[in-house]
Design a protein around this motif. Structure first.
Motif, PDB file in Angstrom:
ATOM      1  N   UNK A 284      55.149  31.241  40.840  1.00  0.00           N
ATOM      2  CA  UNK A 284      56.077  32.038  41.643  1.00  0.00           C
ATOM      3  C   UNK A 284      55.764  33.522  41.524  1.00  0.00           C
ATOM      4  N   UNK A 285      55.473  33.949  40.318  1.00  0.00           N
ATOM      5  CA  UNK A 285      55.153  35.367  40.100  1.00  0.00           C
ATOM      6  C   UNK A 285      53.889  35.756  40.848  1.00  0.00           C
ATOM      7  N   UNK A 286      52.868  34.906  40.815  1.00  0.00           N
ATOM      8  CA  UNK A 286      51.589  35.240  41.448  1.00  0.00           C
ATOM      9  C   UNK A 286      51.716  35.326  42.963  1.00  0.00           C
ATOM     10  N   UNK A 287      52.291  34.313  43.570  1.00  0.00           N
ATOM     11  CA  UNK A 287      52.315  34.253  45.037  1.00  0.00           C
ATOM     12  C   UNK A 287      53.325  35.205  45.658  1.00  0.00           C
TER      13      UNK A 287
ATOM     14  N   UNK B 228      46.038  39.420  47.437  1.00  0.00           N
ATOM     15  CA  UNK B 228      44.722  38.836  47.172  1.00  0.00           C
ATOM     16  C   UNK B 228      44.426  37.695  48.129  1.00  0.00           C
ATOM     17  N   UNK B 229      45.419  36.904  48.474  1.00  0.00           N
ATOM     18  CA  UNK B 229      45.208  35.820  49.429  1.00  0.00           C
ATOM     19  C   UNK B 229      44.918  36.350  50.823  1.00  0.00           C
ATOM     20  N   UNK B 230      45.574  37.445  51.204  1.00  0.00           N
ATOM     21  CA  UNK B 230      45.214  38.085  52.470  1.00  0.00           C
ATOM     22  C   UNK B 230      43.765  38.546  52.459  1.00  0.00           C
ATOM     23  N   UNK B 231      43.342  39.100  51.316  1.00  0.00           N
ATOM     24  CA  UNK B 231      41.965  39.575  51.208  1.00  0.00           C
ATOM     25  C   UNK B 231      40.973  38.434  51.316  1.00  0.00           C
ATOM     26  N   UNK B 232      41.195  37.344  50.591  1.00  0.00           N
ATOM     27  CA  UNK B 232      40.207  36.270  50.628  1.00  0.00           C
ATOM     28  C   UNK B 232      40.264  35.508  51.947  1.00  0.00           C
ATOM     29  N   UNK B 233      41.393  35.582  52.665  1.00  0.00           N
ATOM     30  CA  UNK B 233      41.412  34.954  53.984  1.00  0.00           C
ATOM     31  C   UNK B 233      40.455  35.683  54.932  1.00  0.00           C
TER      32      UNK B 233
END
Length: 1522
Positions: free
Chosen positions: A1157-1160, A1167-1172
């Motif tokens: 929960x903390x990460x997402x 970071x997920x936007x970046x790797x997308x």
């Protein structure tokens, strides 16, 4: 120190270590510590230096967490290493030390620091202290920090991916087939990967703490070495046992027939069981959080040893476990998310690629379209990497999408259970308005001794009918409601007419529980009832039930009847007339009692009677004595209408008249004109008597009642839309809805917790000046802009001021009213101050209701102020005791001395609101020992007699602005706040009176237990009030609304990871000022200072809750450039969070699911936007490799020969699953909850038509650029947006400066990739397949290139285009230099744009250069496709292409050197465009030689040259700095 404090507290004689004057503690204790902080901040070079080279606030603070701090001693040893701020390796000579001392003295004089004799004495010694360095943690800029902080999550995803690939390779048809011995052992090979990952984690721990090794204790060093050895051992042991078990394993049959069949195990499985022992213990403790917490916080030696391996013994990060119920709730949430994610990944991402992978491995490709660098590598490894890499990237990021989906579901369910959207429309408000007094009594009225406190259930509250002693609460509700409506009028949200229709009359009837509802509820009800009665055929009981079915209709009919009776009673004074009217009324009431009204009266004449009543009331209101005859005539007409036309038997009324008039002939024929032939006529006055009392006495209460009667008769359906203003509708609906939510019972004001509000302010607008209102610098004036945005409020303002238009506003008072009207609709400090002072107004009203008796309540608040001065003084004192408002305005002193208008505006605010306090920093020069030195003080002032008066003065050791500006601004003023709670409010926020009434309820939350502990931060929702300014502001308002409602609702419960995301949260003041404060202020690392308060509170076992029954207004940026700057600032701050010690400790100390929960919800989102986006690059470059090398063509042709369709599908289906729209689901859900799902669909559709998808896609580019660049190179900084409310045109130059590197370069690269891919796949792939694969990437590329122009106001006006083009050329040509701003010269902008590389690490620069090498793939592939290569695959072809390129550039260089008139070097971008003609000529030459080859031949040449030059520029950007 402790002994001295003890003696001081117990009243003993105190002998302190520091004897001296009143500034002894400041000079001897505070100043040395401040000096260390100040010098370390200087070493940071304004945040550009590497974090490992200087100590921030956390490092200096955490030194006192260890026993080493006692070495400082008391009195403090200033020669201790703690006070050293420079790295010293060798002892220095005495003269060198003396020079250093003199330099420090000079600095002391500049800062106003006193010379310390002990420090001087220590310097004289040869011994030199050494710099301690970082404490407990070193912030190292690396993407590996993400893996290090959340290693359990990444290990889990990697192992799950490996397990799913193994399962897919075995073609499992059922999950039970996993228990097959061979399959199961293959799946268990994931633990070898786990051992390797633990080895990587151990290595990273050593690498990242290497610079901190000298400050680490021996146990920590030994633990790291031991972890590394254990990881190495397992990395060796597990593969060995696995290799053995593949050759030999033992199976045992079970005794009973079961689904297990037989049990097989091997030595490898035994080793794995031992390997997982620690994980098994952690799992057991996870399900028993109470025991886990006890072990972590216990000081027993056995538990210290047990937790030594897993957790460092720090002051924070221990005992953060939640209750068993909370653990169960967020575990269920994440189990559902992960199950859905893995099911989708297995079925749609991994399993479909297994078959094509096997086919690719079988097909042998020998002929390539270029020179293959690794010809001996078989099995088409490159093709496999190109196919699998995008899928792997999607696998690691799509959890964020599934989190958004389940966030929508769970957040929606929680919203429904919490009664959000209970009242969404005016119709719903009208239908439930009668329940508001009871709800108000339960929620906002303190319980009396005679009334038991209501129990709160999880399900909707069922409010009972108010009666008895609780009827007094109805009067309180009416009083509060009228105060709210009056505030609406003062804010110009409603007109005078709407004010009258929404006000509830105050009367003594309220204390008996009877309420006369406001007219807007009863609008048209009486007319409707008359229509029903007129056309009704049937019994009286049925008609009665039909009218009573609508409670407001029944109330309207009843009140109209009573009002008519009251009017006639007051109007008619003649004895005969009174008896006549009384007889008619008695007949009516007797008929209703006998249920014979329809028989005794003709209902068809009711409309005519209503018209006469309206005529009568209008005459009464007019009060013109000359109209007395008209009044008499109307009364006579009403008498004849009732007695003749309506009553079936009017003889009794005539008998009454005949008995009084004996000279009148009693015949039936004369019935019609009987009243006319009575002398004097009925209702007429004679010389000896008056029949009617007209005009009526001028009484305010009576006039209001008559006017209300007229409105009941005349107001039509139009009043049902009152209030017409959308903001007023929203506020009333939310206030009414909040009364049905679960909130604590309100205490009395004298018993409530006291609180303060703190607002930091720098140089933002306080109020708009008259010149600013009329300035048309941005195309339109602010005043005109506000009039267009808020036309109804402008009309109400003119009505309130009595003006027809703005031209009539001439005198000073009206001009100030106009300034206020405009300023209260912008993002100004005056709007914030007005809103926050509603707290004090609400407390006064609530204290008045707590203390006043019934008569005082009827008189009203203003009446009590005039008639009961003692009560009024008590209310003022109580409000000041419970509420304090402090504006932290650091620049007030300097602005006041310089005559800045902002200072006068601040003073005007203090005069208008005498309770406002302003804290600022004063800087003055004093002469000490014939030397001038600066002295800094924090000062708190108030307004007295039109001037500011000093209340407190606190001398500071130096300038307070050491770190980030905003947190330092808050920190210097927090000492002036009071009370148990503290609310932090930005200067662009707002508040509302109706919300302020709920503040004492909110403060009671601090006394409620939330899980294992009471809350330490109370989160509140925000309403974005700038949504109507522009379409972009509307998009942002919905985006923010979804986050601050459905997002934070889920974070607080059930996920339990809500932090502090900015204002308007309320802090437990005592908790936080004793645990590090509310604002970390270290330069750069605490750029987003807000969230660190939440991190700090959570790490110190605090609890953060979220409450949606109270909202505060919030302004957001309204233009694309402003929004982009804000997004850039947030992305910068998030990248700094990624490398911070707070995120590291949260990631390591949370349990697994809470860590997810903390990460997402923090760094993982960015970071997920970046790797997308990285995934898109990986996909396109993989496709580029396949088409340029010829692999794709060869594989597809081979597949078609063998009729293998799955291979072609796999190669053509690598576009990303377009689930991006699912991230918008929370927005739709929240709008649906609060406004209705039909409205949500309409708004969402309208947003798409207004290019919301373009805006959000463009914002994605902003986020990923600044997050990624800051993670690599640093350069995070605060970016002021200006908070302008007027949307203005941005020039081409400004657009280029803002978006060149973040969007244009990336968008142009993607377009080129798509074009090249399209050119070389046409011969063997259909266009439809290409469109399906790349349409989303085309959309993103075009968005990044053209969105700034689409959203630029007046961006397509030809005159502005010409002006922008001229300015762009001027900007490009003007040379840079010292003092030239980046908005004036391209060179200055370029230097500033690349400044982050100057402080970048060597690894980041090498990575930047390595990434730039990707452009060589273009040239390498395109060269071999030119016909000039004669289909040769020799490497010399590539070498010759470089020779041609170098020759062209040398030619360009020679031309430039020949231009003697050019006094400056053209920018690289212009040089690139100069080189285009040469490449075009080269392409044209090849086109001519090859006799009309396809047109893309020339394009190949052009692309290869451009991209090679582009690669050179990018490499130069990083390489020149390296």
């Amino acid at each position: 120190m402790a002994d001295e404090l003890h003696d001081l507290l117990t009243g003993k004689k105190v002998t302190t270590a520091y004897e001296g004057g009143r500034e002894s503690f400041l000079g001897n204790v505070v100043t040395p510590i401040y000096r260390v902080i100040y010098e370390e901040a200087l070493k940071s070079k304004k945040g550009t230096a590497d974090h490992s080279t200087w100590r921030n606030y956390d490092d200096l603070n955490e030194y006192f967490w260890s026993h080493d701090c006692f070495q400082i001693g008391w009195p403090m040893r200033l020669d201790h290493d703690y006070f050293c701020f420079q790295s010293l390796n060798k002892p220095k000579r005495k003269n060198v030390v003396e020079e250093k001392r003199k330099r420090e003295e000079n600095k002391d004089e500049e800062l106003g620091l006193k010379e310390d004799e002990e420090l001087g004495g220590a310097v004289e010694e040869i011994h030199e202290p050494k710099w301690l360095g970082k404490k407990n943690f070193v912030e190292i800029r690396s993407f590996w920090q993400i893996f290090r902080s959340f290693d359990r999550m990444w290990s889990f995803f990697i192992l799950s991916l490996q397990a799913m690939i193994i399962m897919a390779c075995h073609d499992l048809g059922s999950p039970l087939e996993m228990l097959d011995a061979v399959v199961f052992e293959d799946i268990m090979s994931i633990f070898i990967t786990s051992a390797i990952l633990k080895l990587v984690q151990a290595i990273l721990d050593i690498v990242f703490t290497w610079k901190n090794r000298l400050m680490m204790d021996n146990l920590s060093r030994k633990k790291q070495v031991l972890k590394l050895l254990v990881a190495v051992i397992w990395t060796i042991v597990l593969p060995i046992y696995y290799a053995r078990s593949k050759r030999k394993y033992t199976c045992y049959s079970t005794q009973y027939r079961s689904w297990l069949g037989e049990l097989c195990f091997s030595s490898y499985m035994v080793a794995v069981a031992i390997f997982l022992t620690t994980n098994a213990v952690e799992m057991v403790l996870f399900f028993v959080p109470a025991i886990h917490k006890f072990i972590e916080v216990s000081n027993y030696q056995i538990f210290k040893i047990f937790s030594w391996w897993t957790q460092p013994r720090l002051y924070v990060g221990r005992g953060m476990q939640e209750t068993q119920v909370s653990v169960l709730k967020y575990t269920v949430f994440w189990v559902l998310v992960l199950f859905t994610k893995f099911l989708f990944s297995y079925c749609f991402e991994i399993k479909p690629l297994i078959g094509p992978t096997r086919l690719i491995l079988k097909i042998g490709v020998k002929n390539y379209d270029w020179h293959e660098l690794f010809p001996k590598v078989k099995n088409n490894v490159g093709a496999l990497v190109a196919i699998w890499a995008p899928i792997i990237v999607v696998y690691f990021m799509d959890t964020q999408i599934w989190y958004s989906v389940f966030c929508t579901i769970f957040g929606g369910v929680y919203g429904i259970l919490n009664h959000l959207g209970e009242i969404r429309t005016l119709g719903m408000l009208r239908s439930k308005f009668d329940a508001l007094p009871s709800a108000f009594s339960v929620c906002l009225t303190p319980p009396s001794e005679k009334r038991d406190q209501k129990t709160r259930n999880f399900f909707p509250l069922r409010f009972h009918k108010v009666s008895g002693n609780e009827a007094n609460d109805v009067a309180k509700f009416v009083f509060v409601w009228n105060q709210i409506i009056k505030t609406f009028r003062l804010e110009d949200l409603i007109s005078n007419w709407e004010l009258d229709l929404m006000t509830i009359p105050m009367s003594s009837e309220l204390f008996s529980g009877m309420v006369r509802w406001p007219i807007f509820l009863l609008a048209n009800k009486f007319s409707t009832a008359l229509s029903i009665a007129r056309d009704f055929v049937g019994k009286d009981e049925i008609l009665s039930r039909k009218i009573k079915k609508d409670k407001y209709m029944y109330c309207a009919v009843k009140e109209c009847y009573e009002s008519l009776k009251y009017v006639l009673e007051m109007l008619i004074v003649g004895n005969l007339e009174k008896r006549v009217v009384s007889s008619i009324l008695n007949e009516i009431e007797e008929s209703m009692r006998r249920s014979s009204l329809l028989e005794d009266f003709k209902m068809s004449e009711l409309p005519a009677l209503k018209a006469k009543c309206i005529e009568l009331v209008e005459l009464l209101l007019e009060g013109n004595e000359n109209q007395k005859g008209s009044v008499v005539k109307v009364l006579q007409d009403m008498f004849e209408l009732v007695t003749y036309d309506m009553m079936t038997d009017g003889s009794r009324i005539l008998d009454l008249i005949y008995s009084s008039q004996q000279n009148v002939e009693q015949t039936e024929e004369n019935f019609v004109d009987l009243s006319r032939r009575i002398e004097p006529q009925l209702f007429e006055s004679s010389t000896d008597r008056n029949s009617i009392h007209f005009p009526l006495p001028d009484s305010g209460t009576f006039n209001e009642q008559i006017r209300r009667f007229l409105w009941l008769l005349t107001v039509n359906d139009k009043a049902m839309d009152i209030p017409a203003n959308l903001e007023a509708q929203r506020r009333i609906s939310f206030f009414a809805t909040s009364l049905f939510t679960d909130m604590p019972t309100a205490p009395k004001v004298q018993n409530m917790l006291s609180f303060s509000v703190l607002t930091p302010h720098y140089k933002e607008d306080v109020m708009y000046s008259t010149d600013e209102l009329n300035s048309k610098k941005e195309g339109v004036s602010i005043k005109f802009y506000m009039q267009m945005i808020y036309p109804d409020e402008w009309k109400n303002f003119l009505e309130r001021t009595g003006c027809e238009d703005s031209d009539e506003i001439k005198d000073e008072k009206m001009r100030n009213d106009l300034r206020n009207w405009v300023s209260f609709r912008g993002q100004t400090l005056s709007r914030t101050v007005r809103g926050m002072m509603y707290y004090r107004e609400a407390l006064r009203v609530q204290a008045f209701l707590d203390m006043a008796d019934n008569e005082d309540i009827l008189e009203g608040y203003d009446g009590a102020e005039n008639n009961n001065r003692i009560l009024f003084a008590q209310l003022e004192a109580l409000a000041d005791l419970k509420f304090t408002y402090v504006i932290s305005f650091q620049m007030f002193g300097s602005q006041k001395s310089s005559g800045d208008p902002h200072a006068q505006d601040i003073l005007d605010l203090m005069n208008r609101y005498p309770s406002v306090r302003v804290a600022y920093v004063e800087e003055i020069e004093e002469i000490v020992k014939d030397k001038s030195q600066k002295v800094y003080s924090s000062i708190l002032v108030k307004a007295v007699g039109g001037f500011d008066q000093e209340i407190y003065r606190i001398k500071l050791p130096g300038p307070p602005n050491i770190g980030e500006g905003k947190p330092e601004n808050q920190n210097h003023a927090i000492i002036f706040t009071r009370g148990e709670a503290l609310q932090t409010i930005d200067m662009n926020q707002d508040n509302y009176l109706e919300e302020a009434f709920k503040m004492r309820n909110l403060l009671q939350e601090f006394l409620r237990q939330r899980g294992q502990r009471p809350p330490t931060i109370l989160g509140l929702r925000e309403h974005i009030f700038t949504g109507s300014v522009s379409s972009l502001a509307w998009f942002m308002s919905y985006q923010e609304t979804s986050f601050v409602t459905i997002g934070q609702r889920l974070l607080a419960n059930p996920l339990r990871v809500r932090f502090h995301y900015g204002h308007p949260d309320v802090f437990d003041r005592l908790f936080h000022i004793t645990r590090g404060g509310i604002s970390k202020a270290s330069k750069t690392i605490n750029l987003s200072e807000d969230v660190y308060a939440g991190f700090n509170s959570t790490l110190r076992r605090g609890c953060i809750s979220y409450h949606e029954y109270l909202q505060v207004g919030k302004g957001r940026d309204v233009g694309l450039n402003q929004i982009s700057k804000f997004e850039a600032k947030v992305a910068n701050g998030n990248s700094e969070q990624t490398i911070s010690r707070d995120i590291y400790r949260l990631g390591r100390c949370f349990d697994f699911f809470r860590m997810l929960s903390c990460y997402f919800t923090t760094t993982g989102f960015y970071f997920n936007n970046l790797i997308s986006v990285i995934g898109i690059y990986v996909f396109l470059y993989g496709q580029l490799y396949l088409v340029l090398s010829g692999l794709q063509k060869a594989l597809l042709l081979e597949a078609r020969v063998h009729n293998i369709q799955s291979l072609e599908t796999a190669l053509a289906s690598q576009s990303f699953i377009q689930l991006g729209l699912l991230t918008g689901l929370p927005m739709v859900m929240e709008i649906g909850l609060e406004k209705g799902f039909l409205t949500a669909i309409k708004d969402f559709t309208l947003m798409q038509l207004q290019l919301a998808a373009v805006f959000f896609t463009f914002s994605l580019g902003t986020k990923i650029h600044y997050y990624g660049r800051t993670m690599l190179h640093g350069g995070a900084k605060y970016r002021p947006t200006g908070r302008k409310v007027v949307v203005f045109h941005a020039s081409f130059t400004e657009i280029y400066r803002l978006y060149s590197r973040s969007h244009f370069v990336k968008g142009f690269e993607l377009v080129l990739l798509l074009i090249v891919y399209d050119l070389f796949r046409r011969s063997y792939q259909s266009s439809m397949a290409y469109v399906l694969i790349t349409y989303s990437i085309w959309f993103m590329s075009i968005t990044w290139l053209f969105a700034p122009f689409l959203f630029n106001p007046a961006g397509f006006e030809w005159e502005k285009i010409l002006d922008d083009w001229k300015n762009l050329n001027k900007w490009i040509r003007l040379p840079g230099g010292i003092g030239i701003q980046q908005d004036k010269s391209w060179h200055s902008w370029w230097d500033d744009e690349q400044a982050h590389l100057c402080s970048s690490g060597l690894g980041a620069r090498l990575l930047e250069i390595l990434l730039s090498v990707r452009f060589f793939m273009y040239q390498y592939g395109l060269v071999y496709h030119l016909d000039i290569s004669q289909k040769s695959k020799n490497v010399l072809v590539y070498i010759l292409s470089w020779v041609v390129i170098l020759a062209v550039f040398l030619l360009v260089k020679a031309v430039n050197m020949g231009k003697a008139t050019v006094q400056y070097q053209l920018p690289p971008s212009v040089q690139a465009f100069q080189s285009i003609p040469f490449h075009c000529c080269s392409g044209h030459y090849h086109y001519s030689v090859q006799r009309l080859r396809p047109i893309n031949e020339g394009l190949d040449c052009l692309l290869s040259g451009i991209l090679t030059h582009w690669m050179g520029l990018d490499t130069d950007c990083a390489g020149c700095k390296a």
